[in-house]
Enzyme design. Structure first.
Site, PDB file in Angstrom:
ATOM      1  N   ASP A  60      -8.678  -5.762   6.788  1.00  0.00           N
ATOM      2  CA  ASP A  60      -9.186  -6.608   5.714  1.00  0.00           C
ATOM      3  C   ASP A  60      -9.957  -7.801   6.261  1.00  0.00           C
ATOM      4  O   ASP A  60     -10.980  -8.205   5.698  1.00  0.00           O
ATOM      5  CB  ASP A  60      -8.037  -7.090   4.825  1.00  0.00           C
ATOM      6  CG  ASP A  60      -7.601  -6.037   3.821  1.00  0.00           C
ATOM      7  OD1 ASP A  60      -8.383  -5.115   3.565  1.00  0.00           O
ATOM      8  OD2 ASP A  60      -6.481  -6.146   3.295  1.00  0.00           O
ATOM      9  N   HIS A 100       0.833  -1.198   0.000  1.00  0.00           N
ATOM     10  CA  HIS A 100       0.000   0.000   0.000  1.00  0.00           C
ATOM     11  C   HIS A 100       0.873   1.254   0.000  1.00  0.00           C
ATOM     12  O   HIS A 100       0.748   2.121   0.875  1.00  0.00           O
ATOM     13  CB  HIS A 100      -0.929   0.005   1.207  1.00  0.00           C
ATOM     14  CG  HIS A 100      -1.979  -1.061   1.178  1.00  0.00           C
ATOM     15  ND1 HIS A 100      -2.957  -1.118   0.212  1.00  0.00           N
ATOM     16  CD2 HIS A 100      -2.176  -2.131   1.983  1.00  0.00           C
ATOM     17  CE1 HIS A 100      -3.743  -2.170   0.431  1.00  0.00           C
ATOM     18  NE2 HIS A 100      -3.280  -2.801   1.488  1.00  0.00           N
TER      19      HIS A 100
END
Length: 288
Positions: free
Chosen positions: A201, A49
């Site tokens: 997540d 990310h």
């Protein structure tokens, strides 16, 4: 030995918490010294990310080696053997693999429409170990002048032994329903060091976004904890910051021994917010 002690291994062996500092924005290696000064034990350099380059990651990793704070790198999902090779050759002492699903071996099915029915990332756990280790434990390719050996010419048998033992930690992220369902077999894979829960997540996959206190999320973490203890693996936690209650439960009940405690971008954002929030009081007190 390699030029940097693997603090994950030493902390876990002593029953202590290995505290990780996340880097996704800052490319200046001096941030590594700041993390060390603050008391962090390892780096969580994020390539999943972020827009960091391989060169950025290598410079940060080498700074970690020189400073005595162990560099680990999270690679992009399904990035492949060659990418992981470059991360390790650049100075990382371990790799963090996101979105692990299982360790099962499925029969080869050539038909594309049948292949699409099989769960993604077949043999994720075994593949992660294989591409991180030199033969016979894996398939990593050999090269010379590695940063973990201070760029010194080193006998290959020593490189293989010491790298496989202490300079190629395999950290698998548990952040899918598949991973929780298959957590026992994932934890059983030889060569895996840490099962790291990716809280955000995983909570989304479980249908409870941000619901870290829900029975559903807590039950999933308990399953990971049991599998880790059953197979002698370290449990890790990422994505939950500034929540003492959950961190206390994770460390003292679930036996979490690896924790991502902060990310550089979040620290900058929260610090900036606190700074601005304090200004009206300063201005008010200065009147008169």
């Amino acid at each position: 030995m390699a030029s940097c002690v693997n603090t994950l291994a030493t902390k876990v062996a002593a029953g202590q918490l290995c505290k990780a500092f996340g880097i996704k924005f800052n490319t200046n290696p001096q941030v590594v010294q700041l993390a060390k000064n603050a008391g962090f034990d390892s780096l969580f350099i994020d390539l999943e990310h972020s827009t960091l380059s391989i060169d950025d990651v290598s410079q940060l990793s080498v700074a970690g080696l020189l400073t005595g704070i162990t560099p680990f790198v999270r690679v992009p999902h399904q990035c492949g053997n060659g990418f992981v090779q470059r991360v390790l050759d650049g100075g990382a002492m371990g790799v963090i693999f996101p979105h692990i699903h299982s360790s099962r071996k499925y029969p080869r099915i050539p038909a594309p429409w049948l292949r699409s029915l099989i769960p993604r990332s077949l043999e994720d756990a075994k593949a992660a170990v294989s591409i991180s280790k030199y033969p016979p434990a894996g398939c990593r390719s050999m090269t010379g002048q590695l940063p973990v050996f201070s760029l010194k010419t080193t006998p290959q048998d020593r490189v293989i032994d010491e790298s496989n033992t202490s300079a190629s930690s395999v950290i698998l992220m548990i952040e899918t329903k598949d991973a929780v369902e298959n957590v026992d077999e994932i934890a059983a894979v030889e060569g895996v060091d840490v099962l790291l829960v990716g809280s955000n997540d995983l909570a989304i996959e479980l249908g409870v976004p941000g619901g870290f206190q829900t029975p559903t999320f807590r039950s999933a973490l308990e399953s990971v904890s049991k599998a880790c203890r059953r197979h002698g693996k370290t449990m890790g936690l990422a994505g939950i910051y500034d929540n003492y209650e959950i961190q206390n439960w994770a460390i003292n009940t679930l036996h979490v021994r690896y924790m991502l405690c902060a990310i550089d971008s979040s620290l900058i954002a929260s610090g900036a917010t606190r700074c601005i929030a304090a200004l009206p009081n300063v201005e008010k007190s200065g009147r008169g």
